[in-house]
Design a protein around this motif. Structure first.
Motif, PDB file in Angstrom:
ATOM      1  N   ASP A   2     -15.433 -21.879 -45.084  1.00  0.00           N
ATOM      2  CA  ASP A   2     -14.588 -21.693 -46.126  1.00  0.00           C
ATOM      3  C   ASP A   2     -13.254 -20.875 -45.595  1.00  0.00           C
ATOM      4  O   ASP A   2     -13.602 -19.792 -44.923  1.00  0.00           O
ATOM      5  N   LYS A  37      -5.848 -29.498 -52.726  1.00  0.00           N
ATOM      6  CA  LYS A  37      -5.861 -30.800 -52.176  1.00  0.00           C
ATOM      7  C   LYS A  37      -4.956 -30.778 -50.969  1.00  0.00           C
ATOM      8  O   LYS A  37      -5.170 -30.953 -49.790  1.00  0.00           O
ATOM      9  N   LYS A  40      -5.669 -28.398 -48.015  1.00  0.00           N
ATOM     10  CA  LYS A  40      -6.679 -28.888 -47.239  1.00  0.00           C
ATOM     11  C   LYS A  40      -6.170 -29.976 -46.317  1.00  0.00           C
ATOM     12  O   LYS A  40      -6.422 -29.925 -44.898  1.00  0.00           O
ATOM     13  N   THR A  44      -6.008 -29.665 -41.960  1.00  0.00           N
ATOM     14  CA  THR A  44      -6.519 -30.568 -41.282  1.00  0.00           C
ATOM     15  C   THR A  44      -5.251 -31.078 -40.411  1.00  0.00           C
ATOM     16  O   THR A  44      -5.524 -31.198 -39.045  1.00  0.00           O
ATOM     17  N   VAL A  81     -11.212 -22.800 -49.312  1.00  0.00           N
ATOM     18  CA  VAL A  81     -11.039 -24.176 -49.122  1.00  0.00           C
ATOM     19  C   VAL A  81     -12.114 -24.445 -48.012  1.00  0.00           C
ATOM     20  O   VAL A  81     -12.143 -24.039 -46.908  1.00  0.00           O
ATOM     21  N   ASP A  82     -12.811 -25.413 -48.467  1.00  0.00           N
ATOM     22  CA  ASP A  82     -14.068 -26.001 -47.476  1.00  0.00           C
ATOM     23  C   ASP A  82     -13.687 -26.945 -46.705  1.00  0.00           C
ATOM     24  O   ASP A  82     -12.944 -28.098 -46.994  1.00  0.00           O
ATOM     25  N   LEU A  83     -13.719 -26.633 -45.183  1.00  0.00           N
ATOM     26  CA  LEU A  83     -13.346 -27.492 -44.243  1.00  0.00           C
ATOM     27  C   LEU A  83     -14.567 -27.681 -43.246  1.00  0.00           C
ATOM     28  O   LEU A  83     -14.942 -26.726 -42.840  1.00  0.00           O
TER      29      LEU A  83
END
Length: 140
Positions: A2, A37, A40, A44, A81-83
């Motif tokens: 997170d 969104k 995230k 990435t 934000v879950d990564l």
């Protein structure tokens, strides 16, 4: 993992998102959902770029409570934000693929002529293809 993000919205503007734990990463969106969104995807892309360049990936692991004291974050709304960082590292992973023998032979000859490994060549070729095709899909 997170990752804390802070969302800001000024009157008449889009939602802006900052990622305090990853220097230089920010994004925006027309809605909160779009902003989350998009950030995230920004995180990435940032990590992938650093890995491709061989640069270190530095992510501070802060708690929101510790970040809230920063005056730059006053008035912001916090979210996590879950990564999945397991998919974003440079550690080699063995895979099993099938290729026609003549293709494999051509790959090996090409790689040998350039003093490159088969894996290195395939990785580089895949990244170049993805980059080229991604650019062709961008709106003009």
């Amino acid at each position: 993992m997170d990752i804390p993000v802070v969302i800001f919205k000024d009157e008449g503007s889009v939602y802006g998102v900052n990622v305090p734990d990853i220097r230089g990463v920010h994004s925006w969106g027309d809605t909160v959902e779009d902003a989350l969104k998009n950030v995230k995807e920004a995180i990435t892309s940032h990590i992938e770029t650093l890995l491709e360049l061989g640069e270190p990936v530095e992510i501070t692991k802060s708690k929101i409570e510790d970040l809230q004291g920063n005056p730059a974050h006053t008035g912001g709304i916090w979210a996590l934000v879950d990564l999945d960082l397991d998919k974003l590292d440079s550690k080699p992973e063995r895979i099993n693929i099938s290729l026609p023998r003549f293709v494999l032979s051509k790959i090996d000859r090409y790689a040998d002529a350039r003093h490159e490994t088969r894996s290195g060549l395939l990785s580089r070729a895949a990244l170049q293809l993805i980059d080229a095709e991604s650019k062709s899909l961008e709106p003009a």
